[in-house]
Enzyme design. Structure first.
Site, mmCIF file in Angstrom:
data_model
loop_
_atom_site.group_PDB
_atom_site.id
_atom_site.type_symbol
_atom_site.label_atom_id
_atom_site.label_comp_id
_atom_site.label_asym_id
_atom_site.label_seq_id
_atom_site.Cartn_x
_atom_site.Cartn_y
_atom_site.Cartn_z
ATOM 1 N N ARG A 194 11.186 3.793 3.621
ATOM 2 C CA ARG A 194 10.781 2.790 4.632
ATOM 3 C C ARG A 194 12.019 1.990 5.003
ATOM 4 O O ARG A 194 12.751 1.534 4.130
ATOM 5 C CB ARG A 194 9.705 1.852 4.119
ATOM 6 C CG ARG A 194 9.481 0.690 5.110
ATOM 7 C CD ARG A 194 8.289 -0.147 4.809
ATOM 8 N NE ARG A 194 7.051 0.577 5.047
ATOM 9 C CZ ARG A 194 5.854 0.006 4.996
ATOM 10 N NH1 ARG A 194 5.745 -1.276 4.731
ATOM 11 N NH2 ARG A 194 4.768 0.719 5.211
ATOM 12 N N ARG B 243 0.790 -1.223 0.000
ATOM 13 C CA ARG B 243 0.000 0.000 0.000
ATOM 14 C C ARG B 243 0.828 1.282 0.000
ATOM 15 O O ARG B 243 0.598 2.183 -0.813
ATOM 16 C CB ARG B 243 -0.939 0.068 1.229
ATOM 17 C CG ARG B 243 -2.202 -0.709 1.071
ATOM 18 C CD ARG B 243 -2.559 -1.310 2.387
ATOM 19 N NE ARG B 243 -1.560 -2.293 2.717
ATOM 20 C CZ ARG B 243 -1.600 -3.561 2.265
ATOM 21 N NH1 ARG B 243 -2.614 -3.961 1.570
ATOM 22 N NH2 ARG B 243 -0.629 -4.408 2.541
ATOM 23 N N THR B 244 1.763 1.361 0.942
ATOM 24 C CA THR B 244 2.493 2.625 1.081
ATOM 25 C C THR B 244 3.301 2.885 -0.184
ATOM 26 O O THR B 244 3.270 3.997 -0.737
ATOM 27 C CB THR B 244 3.409 2.574 2.324
ATOM 28 O OG1 THR B 244 2.660 2.037 3.410
ATOM 29 C CG2 THR B 244 3.915 3.941 2.695
ATOM 30 N N HIS C 164 4.680 5.813 11.579
ATOM 31 C CA HIS C 164 4.207 5.679 10.196
ATOM 32 C C HIS C 164 3.251 6.868 9.985
ATOM 33 O O HIS C 164 2.030 6.701 9.909
ATOM 34 C CB HIS C 164 3.486 4.336 10.049
ATOM 35 C CG HIS C 164 3.258 3.890 8.637
ATOM 36 N ND1 HIS C 164 3.484 4.693 7.541
ATOM 37 C CD2 HIS C 164 2.811 2.707 8.147
ATOM 38 C CE1 HIS C 164 3.180 4.006 6.441
ATOM 39 N NE2 HIS C 164 2.773 2.809 6.790
ATOM 40 N N LYS D 188 26.409 -4.423 -1.373
ATOM 41 C CA LYS D 188 27.874 -4.506 -1.238
ATOM 42 C C LYS D 188 28.340 -3.925 0.097
ATOM 43 O O LYS D 188 29.525 -3.791 0.340
ATOM 44 C CB LYS D 188 28.551 -3.702 -2.361
ATOM 45 C CG LYS D 188 28.239 -4.167 -3.758
ATOM 46 C CD LYS D 188 28.970 -3.246 -4.755
ATOM 47 C CE LYS D 188 28.229 -3.127 -6.056
ATOM 48 N NZ LYS D 188 28.630 -1.939 -6.811
HETATM 49 N N1 CP Z 1 -0.381 -0.097 5.825
HETATM 50 C C1 CP Z 1 0.844 -0.343 5.314
HETATM 51 O O1 CP Z 1 1.840 0.292 5.698
HETATM 52 O O2 CP Z 1 0.865 -1.327 4.373
HETATM 53 P P1 CP Z 1 2.157 -1.750 3.536
HETATM 54 O O3 CP Z 1 3.117 -2.379 4.516
HETATM 55 O O4 CP Z 1 1.669 -2.717 2.497
HETATM 56 O O5 CP Z 1 2.751 -0.505 2.949
#
Ligand code: CP
Length: 297
Positions: free
Chosen positions: A98, A49-50, A126, A77
């Site tokens: 991320r 999603r993100t 998040h 590496k």
């Molecule tokens: N909600 C969420 O962060 O989903 P993903 O890990 O798929 O990005």
């Protein structure tokens, strides 16, 4: 955009208002608000999603997005995160990051000259998920203040829950925390919302779902357990199936950051109270707002 803690209430309201404007743009021909801008998408942990909603958001604003793949980059590496960020910062106008390490986004934002957007750092924060959660709740219920909201699941490891509790407390929701005793929200998070907003969430291990306006579920974060069998045992006792939902309000909104595994069985997807796919869809206008404000101010 590193932590929801960095934002004042009026700033969050401004993001939500901007997201509502962006949602209207989705029905029109492609916007060019970020034409000529280049964004780096750097995911060191899996994401559907993100990652995809940031890519969709960038494209819908007319920006170009470049994907960084750790496995086929010089990270493999042994290049450090710091060096990688410094390099990519020289190529783009914003970085979406991320990373499994808590504090990685803060570290990157201290090094980069361009905006860094935290797309999840370990079990920490998040923030764009919290914005889309607040946006969804406001859209569905017309308000956040005074709503009875239950957060259910792995409240110890889920970064979405830590960020969301902060946002809900800021907006005056009445929060109940439902989790196995071993997976309660950390005391430092509870102390913070009490000190900043006077919020004292009720904590329970009872699976009683009656009386809530919003039920926000998250999975037990198996990957953060040393014994995955223990995670599975806990998941069974905190399953939101149609039986558990019998006592819940008719107008309950069931939300989940997704991915869901066993904590919500597929039959619940057809219950009109299940709003998690709609919630995920809201990720696009919310992330359009985040990218636009980060790059254009
Ligand atoms: N909600 C969420 O962060 O989903 P993903 O890990 O798929 O990005």
């Amino acid at each position: 955009m590193v932590s929801i803690r960095d934002l004042e209430k009026k700033e969050i309201e401004s993001y939500l208002a901007e997201a509502a404007k962006m949602e209207k743009l989705l029905n029109r021909p492609k916007s060019e608000l970020l034409k000529g801008k280049v964004i780096a998408s750097m995911f060191f942990e899996p994401s559907t999603r993100t990652n995809m909603s940031f890519q969709a958001a960038a494209k819908r604003l007319g920006a170009k997005i470049m994907t960084f793949y750790p496995g086929t980059s010089s990270t493999a590496k042994g290049e450090t995160l710091g060096d990688t960020i410094r390099m990519i910062d020289g190529y783009v106008d914003a970085i979406v990051l991320r990373h499994p390490s808590e504090g990685a986004a803060r570290f990157a934002s201290d090094l980069a000259l361009h905006p860094v957007i935290n797309a999840g750092d370990g079990g920490n924060q998040h923030p764009t998920q919290t914005l889309l959660d607040l946006y969804t709740i406001k859209k569905l219920k017309g308000k956040i203040s005074g709503l009875k909201v239950a957060l259910l699941g792995d409240l110890k490891h889920a970064r979405t829950m830590r960020s969301l509790l902060f946002g809900l407390a800021m907006f005056g929701a009445k929060v109940t925390l439902i989790s196995p005793p071993a997976l309660r929200m950390d005391e430092d998070v509870l102390a913070e919302v009490k000190e900043k907003f006077g919020a004292i969430p009720k904590q329970t291990s009872e699976m009683s779902l009656a009386g809530f306006d919003v039920l926000y579920v998250c999975r037990i974060q198996k990957e953060r357990f040393s014994d995955p069998m223990e995670a599975e045992r806990m998941q069974k006792d905190f399953r939101v199936d149609l039986e558990a939902l019998k006592s819940a309000n008719k107008n309950l909104a069931i939300l989940h950051p997704l991915p869901k595994v066993d904590e919500i069985p597929p039959e619940v997807d057809f219950d009109p109270r299940a709003k998690y796919f709609e919630q995920a869809k809201n990720g696009v206008p919310v992330r359009m707002a985040v990218l636009y404000k980060a790059i254009k101010g």
